[in-house]
Structure formats: structure tokens, C-alpha cells
Design a protein around this motif. Sequence first.
Motif, PDB file in Angstrom:
ATOM      1  N   SER A  80      -6.189 -15.436   9.053  1.00  0.00           N
ATOM      2  CA  SER A  80      -6.628 -15.572   7.646  1.00  0.00           C
ATOM      3  C   SER A  80      -7.839 -14.697   7.325  1.00  0.00           C
ATOM      4  N   SER A  81      -8.061 -13.654   8.096  1.00  0.00           N
ATOM      5  CA  SER A  81      -9.172 -12.720   7.862  1.00  0.00           C
ATOM      6  C   SER A  81      -8.734 -11.624   6.905  1.00  0.00           C
ATOM      7  N   VAL A  82      -9.580 -11.308   5.923  1.00  0.00           N
ATOM      8  CA  VAL A  82      -9.326 -10.182   5.025  1.00  0.00           C
ATOM      9  C   VAL A  82      -9.736  -8.910   5.753  1.00  0.00           C
ATOM     10  N   ILE A  83      -8.772  -7.987   5.894  1.00  0.00           N
ATOM     11  CA  ILE A  83      -9.029  -6.749   6.644  1.00  0.00           C
ATOM     12  C   ILE A  83      -8.950  -5.505   5.772  1.00  0.00           C
ATOM     13  N   GLY A  84      -8.671  -5.701   4.481  1.00  0.00           N
ATOM     14  CA  GLY A  84      -8.582  -4.559   3.588  1.00  0.00           C
ATOM     15  C   GLY A  84      -8.049  -4.972   2.237  1.00  0.00           C
ATOM     16  N   GLU A  85      -7.671  -3.958   1.472  1.00  0.00           N
ATOM     17  CA  GLU A  85      -7.157  -4.190   0.129  1.00  0.00           C
ATOM     18  C   GLU A  85      -6.179  -3.092  -0.246  1.00  0.00           C
ATOM     19  N   VAL A  86      -5.263  -3.437  -1.134  1.00  0.00           N
ATOM     20  CA  VAL A  86      -4.295  -2.478  -1.654  1.00  0.00           C
ATOM     21  C   VAL A  86      -4.302  -2.549  -3.172  1.00  0.00           C
ATOM     22  N   SER A  87      -3.934  -1.446  -3.801  1.00  0.00           N
ATOM     23  CA  SER A  87      -3.946  -1.405  -5.264  1.00  0.00           C
ATOM     24  C   SER A  87      -2.708  -0.705  -5.800  1.00  0.00           C
ATOM     25  N   LEU A  88      -2.302  -1.158  -6.964  1.00  0.00           N
ATOM     26  CA  LEU A  88      -1.234  -0.524  -7.734  1.00  0.00           C
ATOM     27  C   LEU A  88      -1.771  -0.378  -9.148  1.00  0.00           C
ATOM     28  N   ILE A  89      -1.801   0.851  -9.639  1.00  0.00           N
ATOM     29  CA  ILE A  89      -2.335   1.159 -10.966  1.00  0.00           C
ATOM     30  C   ILE A  89      -1.187   1.642 -11.839  1.00  0.00           C
ATOM     31  N   LEU A  90      -1.105   1.135 -13.057  1.00  0.00           N
ATOM     32  CA  LEU A  90      -0.116   1.605 -14.022  1.00  0.00           C
ATOM     33  C   LEU A  90      -0.699   2.815 -14.737  1.00  0.00           C
ATOM     34  N   ARG A  91      -0.228   3.988 -14.395  1.00  0.00           N
ATOM     35  CA  ARG A  91      -0.724   5.225 -14.991  1.00  0.00           C
ATOM     36  C   ARG A  91      -0.064   5.520 -16.340  1.00  0.00           C
ATOM     37  N   SER A  92       1.222   5.192 -16.482  1.00  0.00           N
ATOM     38  CA  SER A  92       1.914   5.389 -17.754  1.00  0.00           C
ATOM     39  C   SER A  92       3.065   4.396 -17.857  1.00  0.00           C
ATOM     40  N   ALA A  93       2.942   3.464 -18.800  1.00  0.00           N
ATOM     41  CA  ALA A  93       4.019   2.492 -19.012  1.00  0.00           C
ATOM     42  C   ALA A  93       5.261   3.191 -19.553  1.00  0.00           C
ATOM     43  N   ASP A  94       5.087   4.112 -20.499  1.00  0.00           N
ATOM     44  CA  ASP A  94       6.223   4.808 -21.093  1.00  0.00           C
ATOM     45  C   ASP A  94       7.004   5.617 -20.060  1.00  0.00           C
ATOM     46  N   ALA A  95       6.298   6.339 -19.201  1.00  0.00           N
ATOM     47  CA  ALA A  95       6.949   7.185 -18.212  1.00  0.00           C
ATOM     48  C   ALA A  95       7.201   6.446 -16.892  1.00  0.00           C
ATOM     49  N   ARG A  96       6.802   5.163 -16.832  1.00  0.00           N
ATOM     50  CA  ARG A  96       6.991   4.340 -15.630  1.00  0.00           C
ATOM     51  C   ARG A  96       6.395   5.018 -14.397  1.00  0.00           C
ATOM     52  N   GLN A  97       5.103   5.367 -14.521  1.00  0.00           N
ATOM     53  CA  GLN A  97       4.373   6.057 -13.460  1.00  0.00           C
ATOM     54  C   GLN A  97       3.270   5.158 -12.926  1.00  0.00           C
ATOM     55  N   GLY A  98       3.191   5.046 -11.618  1.00  0.00           N
ATOM     56  CA  GLY A  98       2.145   4.248 -10.990  1.00  0.00           C
ATOM     57  C   GLY A  98       1.435   5.029  -9.905  1.00  0.00           C
ATOM     58  N   GLU A  99       0.359   4.438  -9.404  1.00  0.00           N
ATOM     59  CA  GLU A  99      -0.386   5.025  -8.293  1.00  0.00           C
ATOM     60  C   GLU A  99      -0.761   3.907  -7.327  1.00  0.00           C
ATOM     61  N   VAL A 100      -0.579   4.150  -6.044  1.00  0.00           N
ATOM     62  CA  VAL A 100      -0.966   3.174  -5.025  1.00  0.00           C
ATOM     63  C   VAL A 100      -2.196   3.675  -4.272  1.00  0.00           C
ATOM     64  N   GLY A 101      -2.917   2.709  -3.709  1.00  0.00           N
ATOM     65  CA  GLY A 101      -4.077   3.049  -2.910  1.00  0.00           C
ATOM     66  C   GLY A 101      -4.377   1.932  -1.931  1.00  0.00           C
ATOM     67  N   TRP A 102      -5.261   2.217  -0.998  1.00  0.00           N
ATOM     68  CA  TRP A 102      -5.605   1.246   0.036  1.00  0.00           C
ATOM     69  C   TRP A 102      -6.975   1.554   0.602  1.00  0.00           C
ATOM     70  N   ILE A 103      -7.631   0.496   1.054  1.00  0.00           N
ATOM     71  CA  ILE A 103      -8.886   0.592   1.797  1.00  0.00           C
ATOM     72  C   ILE A 103      -8.770  -0.438   2.914  1.00  0.00           C
ATOM     73  N   PHE A 104      -8.926   0.007   4.163  1.00  0.00           N
ATOM     74  CA  PHE A 104      -8.835  -0.910   5.293  1.00  0.00           C
ATOM     75  C   PHE A 104     -10.051  -0.777   6.190  1.00  0.00           C
ATOM     76  N   ASP A 105     -10.432  -1.889   6.767  1.00  0.00           N
ATOM     77  CA  ASP A 105     -11.513  -1.925   7.747  1.00  0.00           C
ATOM     78  C   ASP A 105     -11.103  -1.048   8.928  1.00  0.00           C
ATOM     79  N   PRO A 106     -11.922  -0.059   9.296  1.00  0.00           N
ATOM     80  CA  PRO A 106     -11.566   0.813  10.420  1.00  0.00           C
ATOM     81  C   PRO A 106     -11.294   0.071  11.723  1.00  0.00           C
ATOM     82  N   ASP A 107     -11.857  -1.115  11.884  1.00  0.00           N
ATOM     83  CA  ASP A 107     -11.612  -1.889  13.107  1.00  0.00           C
ATOM     84  C   ASP A 107     -10.147  -2.315  13.222  1.00  0.00           C
ATOM     85  N   TYR A 108      -9.398  -2.242  12.123  1.00  0.00           N
ATOM     86  CA  TYR A 108      -7.993  -2.655  12.120  1.00  0.00           C
ATOM     87  C   TYR A 108      -7.045  -1.476  11.893  1.00  0.00           C
ATOM     88  N   GLN A 109      -7.571  -0.267  11.874  1.00  0.00           N
ATOM     89  CA  GLN A 109      -6.721   0.904  11.687  1.00  0.00           C
ATOM     90  C   GLN A 109      -5.953   1.209  12.963  1.00  0.00           C
TER      91      GLN A 109
END
Length: 188
Positions: A80-109
Motif C-alpha cells: 500500500s505504498s505510493v511509489i509514483g504517479e501517472v497522468s492523462l491530459i485531454l489535449r483536444s476533445a474535438d480531435a480526441r487527443q491525449g497525453e500521458v505522463g509519469w513520475i516514479f520514485d527512482p528506488d522503484y525504477q
Amino acid sequence: MALYPDYPIRTERLTLRPFTRGDVDAVYAYRRREDVARYLFDVALSREECALAVQQRIGQVALEADGDKIILAAELNQTSSVIGEVSLILRSADARQGEVGWIFDPDYQGQGYATEAATALLDLAFGPGDQHRVSARCDVRNGSSWRLMERLGMRREAHFREHALFKGEWDEEFVYAMLRREWLGRRN
């Protein structure tokens, strides 16, 4: 198309869930690190800055309009430890374009956690999110990130050379992307 996912999202080893106020110390553990901040727009964060960042993320759980974000804590099922985060961004609803991203603790890479989390996020984006195209970007020196994009099946579409000043020096950035049909073809 608006996206209101059912949370949490579970993978084999992770739970992707909305942030809570109780996550501040876990986020601070990796966001205070210079080796994490190196490729982020932020500098290494203080605990107070982490508390503000977590507070913002608590409400970022749905996509309705351009610029909306889903930012989820990546929690290890086993501890139950949080080791990072992920993201999904809606760049354009009309064109159905998104962007993903992530940040993780280097100890878990290097253990496949980021790949597992990003795969779940792309399943969300191309499944119920009905995105046509999803991109990701990173500093060219961030080999861990662009290699993850390649493992996901994304293709390098751009290499921006010295396109912006970033933390006092010229930034070089890779942009990767994939189409819905490409993702679904990989998953079937």
C-alpha cells in the motif's frame, strides 16, 4: 467524450487511485529528490509544496474539457505504498487527443512498475476514454522515460532541439505518440 473512470484501477501489482491528503509524505519522499526534479518543470519540492500539489491532484480525476487532467497515485498492492504517479491530459476533445505522463520514485525504477501503470493508463485512454491519439514527451537525456515510451509501442515523432530554455540551459525534447488502432492491435 467525457471520461469519469471507476476507481481504483487495479493491475497485477499496482492500484492506480485518486490522491488523498494522506499521500503527502509519500509524494514528498520522491518529489524532494533532485534526481526526480531534474527532468520536471518543477524543482525539488518542499513538504509544503508537496501538500499543495497533492491537494490539487485530489480533484483531478475526470476529463471533460481541453486541459483537464487525471492524475493518479501508483500504489504497490503488496505494501500500500505510493511509489509514483501517472497522468492523462485531454489535449483536444474535438480531435480526441491525449497525453500521458509519469513520475516514479527512482528506488522503484527498473522493476516494470511504470510500464504496468502506463499500460493501464493507455487502456483507459484508448478504451473508455475513446482517444484517437495519445502522446508523451520527455527530455532527451531522460533515457528511462523514452525507453518506456518505446516499450509501450509509441513511436518517436519529434526531436525538438534547443527549443526552449529549461532550468538555465537549452532544452531538447522527444515527443512520442501512438494511435488507438495501434494500441488495440498490440493488446489483441
